[in-house]
Design an enzyme around this catalytic site. Structure first.
Site, mmCIF file in Angstrom:
data_model
loop_
_atom_site.group_PDB
_atom_site.id
_atom_site.type_symbol
_atom_site.label_atom_id
_atom_site.label_comp_id
_atom_site.label_asym_id
_atom_site.label_seq_id
_atom_site.Cartn_x
_atom_site.Cartn_y
_atom_site.Cartn_z
ATOM 1 N N GLU A 1 -0.969 -3.860 -2.091
ATOM 2 C CA GLU A 1 -0.533 -5.264 -2.018
ATOM 3 C C GLU A 1 -1.707 -6.086 -2.533
ATOM 4 O O GLU A 1 -2.729 -6.196 -1.855
ATOM 5 C CB GLU A 1 -0.200 -5.668 -0.580
ATOM 6 C CG GLU A 1 0.926 -4.896 0.071
ATOM 7 C CD GLU A 1 2.293 -5.144 -0.539
ATOM 8 O OE1 GLU A 1 2.412 -5.988 -1.455
ATOM 9 O OE2 GLU A 1 3.243 -4.473 -0.102
ATOM 10 N N CYS B 1 -1.894 -14.199 -0.386
ATOM 11 C CA CYS B 1 -1.516 -13.603 -1.674
ATOM 12 C C CYS B 1 -0.202 -14.196 -2.188
ATOM 13 O O CYS B 1 0.074 -14.151 -3.371
ATOM 14 C CB CYS B 1 -1.437 -12.093 -1.552
ATOM 15 S SG CYS B 1 -0.560 -11.542 -0.103
ATOM 16 N N GLU C 1 -5.988 -16.224 -9.648
ATOM 17 C CA GLU C 1 -5.809 -16.426 -8.207
ATOM 18 C C GLU C 1 -7.067 -17.126 -7.660
ATOM 19 O O GLU C 1 -8.167 -16.620 -7.807
ATOM 20 C CB GLU C 1 -5.624 -15.072 -7.514
ATOM 21 C CG GLU C 1 -5.450 -15.201 -6.017
ATOM 22 C CD GLU C 1 -5.134 -13.871 -5.334
ATOM 23 O OE1 GLU C 1 -5.909 -12.913 -5.489
ATOM 24 O OE2 GLU C 1 -4.096 -13.800 -4.653
ATOM 25 N N LYS D 1 -9.234 0.690 8.388
ATOM 26 C CA LYS D 1 -10.536 0.083 8.101
ATOM 27 C C LYS D 1 -10.343 -1.406 7.862
ATOM 28 O O LYS D 1 -9.838 -1.824 6.831
ATOM 29 C CB LYS D 1 -11.210 0.715 6.882
ATOM 30 C CG LYS D 1 -12.699 0.337 6.839
ATOM 31 C CD LYS D 1 -13.298 0.255 5.471
ATOM 32 C CE LYS D 1 -12.963 -0.984 4.704
ATOM 33 N NZ LYS D 1 -13.490 -2.259 5.272
#
Ligand code: NAI
Ligand code: MG
Length: 456
Positions: free
Chosen positions: A230, A264, A356, A155
């Site tokens: 992740e 990331c 982040e 997906k």
């Protein structure tokens, strides 16, 4: 009722495609098809599965330009990066194909018989991919899962379904069995959630936000699904005063601006030893300004736009009007979700320093000595990557071992290679992808004991 995903070119804001979204019913049907395909796939001779995966790699190679340009258009990636990404998919398929015939079990010495282990496929694996590296991340989950004998339902993220759909088409061109590698574009809370909850899905591989990763892990508990996560990061780039400062400064921009910071592994916390702090900033400023920002279709472009208006709003929220800006780059005017490279003075407690950002924003913080560098590096709930710059090899090893992160780079920033393991400590994730053990993450170990007692 079927809705559609509008795919927007983030460099122009033009709608370039619309794609139907998968419903819960589509997920049901896809899982049923995947089970049939998986049974046929795992019954093939290992050499035949390896051959088909190599052919898939060859077909991807033949369509590398097409895939790269899709990534340029749907994700705004500079074409040079996008070409690397398409090559990465090819290389990983090749690498994993080599694992099919090496999925060895063990023979373990025990009394009274022979003990064997088998690495068996899990069944149907769902890969839920993000928009930041749509094509490579889709492959990092799918290629080893297929190689280990599983079927895959991928997906893609709402914003970036096009490369994923094309990969599914190329898999059929390569004659992978129908239903073995299916792509279901759709919304996270609908198609994504349906995959996570489906009892016929054995494992979920998720890459995305820590918030959604946490929720997926909790929901996987309902059917005791295997899960690889992740997630986010706030990775440090630690510069010691004894380092090659020129090189450290020249490479620091790429380490937080690559993919417009939507990475990331972005080294978005630059920690600099105080005695080198001023000199490093002097060198950093021209390096940040030299990064060419603009049309992703130009081979010389290093930084394109952010993925969406929403992402630009999110990123600019980290840089209020009174933010302590040290360096600011430029960005094109006009349409496109542009945001300039921005370096801020780090301030403990501030969102830009702690969270982040997922945009081209870094903070710089000074440290006194090695102990403080390690303390600062570890002062985060994340732990995905870290870089460190020093000419002292013993220190490089000490600090590499002391920083709690999955991927360390010494005098470099490279983090992700298909042949080496990748993944996070703490809230950056769970499990590892890529590397020599990539296939093992998609197998169950079966132990068989065979008695050697004489039968009456
Ligand atoms: P997200 O985590 O919502 O999306 C990632 C994937 O998860 C997409 O395919 C999405 O459709 C799917 N998803 C969302 N909700 C789901 C659910 N309830 N069940 C199953 N699947 C679901 O990330 P989003 O909202 O696009 O980005 C927000 C922030 O997340 C970014 O600003 C960034 O900080 C972070 N992020 C981090 C990534 C990474 O590589 N570490 C990748 C993407 C986003
Ligand atoms: Mg989301």
């Amino acid at each position: 009722m079927e809705s559609e995903l509008q795919v927007v070119n983030p460099a122009t804001e033009e709608v370039i495609a619309s794609v139907p979204t998968a419903t819960r019913r589509d997920v049901e049907e896809a899982v049923a098809r995947a089970h049939g395909a998986q049974a046929r796939w795992s019954a093939l001779a290992p050499a035949e599965r390896a051959r088909l995966l190599r052919r898939f790699a060859t077909v991807v190679d033949e369509h590398r330009e097409e895939l790269a340009w899709l990534e340029v258009r749907e994700a705004g990636h500079p074409v040079t990066n996008a070409r690397w990404e398409a090559g990465n998919v090819r290389d990983l398929l090749d690498y994993c194909a080599g694992g099919v015939e090496r999925l060895n079990g063990a023979q373990i010495p025990v009394a009274g018989g022979v003990d064997l282990t088998f690495a068996e496929p899990l069944g149907v694996v769902a890969v839920i991919a993000p928009w930041n590296f749509p094509m490579p991340v889709a492959a990092w989950g799918s290629a080893p899962a297929l190689a280990a004998g599983n079927a895959v339902i991928l997906k893609p993220a709402e914003q970036t379904p096009l490369t994923a759909l094309r990969l599914a088409g190329l898999a059929r061109e390569a004659e992978l069995p129908e239903g073995l590698f299916q792509v279901l574009p759709g919304e996270g809370p609908v198609a994504g959630a349906a995959l996570v909850e489906h009892p016929g899905v054995a494992k979920v591989v998720f890459t995305g936000s820590t918030a959604v990763g946490r929720e997926i892990m909790a929901r996987c508990a309902g059917t005791v699904k295997r899960v690889t996560l992740e997630l986010g990061g706030k990775s440090p780039n630690i510069v010691f005063a004894d380092a090659d400062l020129e090189r450290a400064a020249a490479t620091a921009p790429g380490a937080f601006l690559d993919n417009t910071g939507q990475d990331c592994c972005a080294r978005s916390r630059i920690l600099v030893q105080r005695t080198a702090y001023d000199r490093f900033l002097e060198l950093l400023e021209p390096a940040v300004r030299a990064v060419s920002v603009g049309d992703p279709a130009q081979p010389a472009t290093a930084m394109g736009p952010l993925i969406s208006r929403a992402q630009r709003d999110r990123v600019s929220g980290f840089v209020p009007a009174d933010a302590p800006v040290l360096i600011r780059g430029t960005a094109p005017e006009g349409p496109g979700f542009w945001y300039p490279a921005t370096v801020l003075e780090g301030r403990p407690g501030e969102p830009a320093t702690e969270q982040e950002v997922f945009g081209p924003v870094a903070v710089v913080l000074p440290f006194e000595d090695e102990a403080e560098a390690v303390t600062l590096a570890n002062a985060t709930p994340y732990g995905l990557a870290a870089s460190l710059w020093t000419r002292d090899t013993a220190r490089a090893l000490r600090v590499s071992r002391a920083v709690r992160a999955g991927n360390l780079s010494v005098n470099s920033h490279s983090a992700v290679r298909y042949a080496t393991p990748f993944g996070g400590y703490q809230q950056s994730g769970l499990g590892r992808e890529l590397g020599p053990d990539a296939l093992a993450a998609f197998t169950e170990t079966k132990n068989v004991f065979i008695s050697t007692e004489e039968q009456q």
